[in-house]
Scaffold this motif. Sequence first.
Motif, PDB file in Angstrom:
ATOM      1  N   UNK A 295      40.421  37.706 -24.665  1.00 21.62           N
ATOM      2  CA  UNK A 295      39.551  38.942 -24.140  1.00 21.62           C
ATOM      3  C   UNK A 295      38.304  38.988 -24.283  1.00 21.62           C
ATOM      4  N   UNK A 296      37.922  38.403 -25.471  1.00 23.58           N
ATOM      5  CA  UNK A 296      36.220  38.586 -25.959  1.00 23.58           C
ATOM      6  C   UNK A 296      35.669  37.880 -24.811  1.00 23.58           C
ATOM      7  N   UNK A 297      36.116  36.578 -24.486  1.00 21.37           N
ATOM      8  CA  UNK A 297      35.269  35.665 -23.601  1.00 21.37           C
ATOM      9  C   UNK A 297      35.435  36.226 -22.301  1.00 21.37           C
ATOM     10  N   UNK A 325      43.382  38.764 -28.265  1.00 19.13           N
ATOM     11  CA  UNK A 325      42.229  39.394 -28.084  1.00 19.13           C
ATOM     12  C   UNK A 325      41.000  38.689 -28.328  1.00 19.13           C
ATOM     13  N   UNK A 326      41.427  37.912 -29.400  1.00 16.52           N
ATOM     14  CA  UNK A 326      40.197  36.733 -29.793  1.00 16.52           C
ATOM     15  C   UNK A 326      39.490  36.871 -30.974  1.00 16.52           C
ATOM     16  N   UNK A 327      39.888  37.995 -31.803  1.00 17.95           N
ATOM     17  CA  UNK A 327      39.497  38.349 -33.056  1.00 17.95           C
ATOM     18  C   UNK A 327      40.091  39.510 -33.754  1.00 17.95           C
ATOM     19  N   UNK A 328      40.756  39.316 -34.979  1.00 17.75           N
ATOM     20  CA  UNK A 328      41.548  40.425 -35.516  1.00 17.75           C
ATOM     21  C   UNK A 328      40.174  41.477 -36.082  1.00 17.75           C
ATOM     22  N   UNK A 329      39.042  41.361 -35.759  1.00 18.21           N
ATOM     23  CA  UNK A 329      38.179  42.180 -36.016  1.00 18.21           C
ATOM     24  C   UNK A 329      38.156  43.476 -34.968  1.00 18.21           C
ATOM     25  N   UNK A 330      38.839  43.405 -33.820  1.00 18.95           N
ATOM     26  CA  UNK A 330      38.950  44.364 -32.907  1.00 18.95           C
ATOM     27  C   UNK A 330      40.122  45.364 -33.323  1.00 18.95           C
ATOM     28  N   UNK A 331      41.120  44.897 -33.981  1.00 22.30           N
ATOM     29  CA  UNK A 331      42.358  45.555 -34.355  1.00 22.30           C
ATOM     30  C   UNK A 331      41.916  46.906 -35.019  1.00 22.30           C
ATOM     31  N   UNK A 332      41.107  47.017 -36.144  1.00 20.96           N
ATOM     32  CA  UNK A 332      40.934  48.553 -36.625  1.00 20.96           C
ATOM     33  C   UNK A 332      40.326  49.576 -35.515  1.00 20.96           C
ATOM     34  N   UNK A 333      39.748  48.858 -34.617  1.00 23.47           N
ATOM     35  CA  UNK A 333      39.094  50.038 -33.605  1.00 23.47           C
ATOM     36  C   UNK A 333      40.120  50.425 -32.463  1.00 23.47           C
ATOM     37  N   UNK A 334      41.275  49.803 -32.494  1.00 21.93           N
ATOM     38  CA  UNK A 334      42.561  50.449 -31.813  1.00 21.93           C
ATOM     39  C   UNK A 334      43.068  51.525 -32.274  1.00 21.93           C
ATOM     40  N   UNK A 335      42.957  51.848 -33.585  1.00 17.25           N
ATOM     41  CA  UNK A 335      43.477  53.165 -34.101  1.00 17.25           C
ATOM     42  C   UNK A 335      43.123  54.420 -33.419  1.00 17.25           C
ATOM     43  N   UNK A 336      41.875  54.390 -33.083  1.00 16.83           N
ATOM     44  CA  UNK A 336      41.249  55.503 -32.221  1.00 16.83           C
ATOM     45  C   UNK A 336      40.504  54.966 -30.977  1.00 16.83           C
ATOM     46  N   UNK A 337      40.785  54.414 -30.146  1.00 18.26           N
ATOM     47  CA  UNK A 337      40.173  53.638 -28.902  1.00 18.26           C
ATOM     48  C   UNK A 337      39.461  54.568 -28.031  1.00 18.26           C
ATOM     49  N   UNK A 338      38.768  55.693 -28.323  1.00 20.79           N
ATOM     50  CA  UNK A 338      37.817  56.269 -27.547  1.00 20.79           C
ATOM     51  C   UNK A 338      36.715  55.957 -27.780  1.00 20.79           C
TER      52      UNK A 338
END
Length: 428
Positions: A295-297, A325-338
């Motif tokens: 998804x990152x690309x 997604x392409x990176x686990x670094x995206x996961x914390x931002x899914x808790x409140x994806x606004x």
Amino acid sequence: MIAKLPYGRGFVACDLRGLRVFELKPAAPRGQNLERLVAEALQKPLGLPPLSQLAAGKAGVVILVPDVTRKAHLPVVLPAVFQELARGRVSPQQVTLLLACGTHPPVHLEALREHLGPLPPGVSVVQHDSRDQKQLVRVGELTDGTPVRLHRLAVEAPLLLSIFTVQHHYFAGFGGGPKMVFPGVAGYEEIQVNHGRVLDLSVDPPRLHPRCQPGVLQGNPVAEEILQVAKLRAADFSLGLVLDQAGQLAWASAGHWLEVWQEGIATVQAWYEVEAGPFSRIVASAGGFPTDHTLIQAHKAFDAASRFVSEGGEILLVAELAGGPGSPAMEPFLDDPQPEAIATRLRQHYVQYGHTTLRIVDKTRRFKVHLVSQLDPRVARQLGFHPVPNPQEVLDRWREEAPGDTVGVMAGAAVYPRWTQGEVPCLS
């Protein structure tokens, strides 16, 4: 019209018959002879002597090449470069290929072989790791005083070459050129600081900087700093490439890195910027492997397509996303994806792929985005996508609801709206 949309290593067919279609595609010529283009570029370098002359007497050569997320036709390009080096009496044992991975992870040997093609015996291959402190050497500072470190091999190379493709970049203006050095072979921390300038912190909550746009360099804080840092260890000779809609080589130039990059930018602007839209509905492919592997690309093509869509419109995005997604670094931002919540978190601590998440959810909030992919539907919905197993379901509904509307179709390489530096649209 039946469109074949690149999807992974294959295609997804979409039946658009009965809809009015406007094809969003580049004006790049097709059917070029790759070997001839590269050979002619190397034989007529811009602003520098021939590569064979520059290489003569050098104890070693380091060649910066794109990583596997970029199409650069290295199996065709590298043999021509090795041939020029051989004319300068540089043996394969004196050559190191340094993959400019930036923050991207290294890949396994099979993918590397496919990306590079057969190499002469003795050539060394190194994948840059931005977190490996031992391989980094300090060369200067960013504008805020943050130390800048580059890969030791690039800094200490008797002769540093770079091979790059020139294309729009969704917040750094254009890819290739200076980006091969920074962030290509830089340290993780300084990359994060530079990419963090994409946020405008003068407002609360933060917003995306209005000059951090594809095709914009002047006044773009990310692009201007990249250029400044790259000059700390600029390539001694470069080969620049531009691809056509099908991902084949359509243009090549060699010589001084800045002259080559500037010529490449002019070519990309002429071929990949179009006047069209806005459309209320658009169909877009992320371009197939490797640009739709994660998804990152794939977001880069998604971002390009969204620029042709009117507010509240619909996008049908086709991207395999077999790599997730392409990176686990995206996961914390899914808790409140606004968007507002993510922007506030990035202000406190910038994370590169947190910014990518922000760009994605900003678009899925502004547009209704139908996603054909292998991405986990739960993750897709968290990000605001509407997963669909069959694109024809969406197209059939469009045909029934608005048979007279024109649908934009970006079936191949991403294109961008044409604007001048003073007319850059301001995104939220």
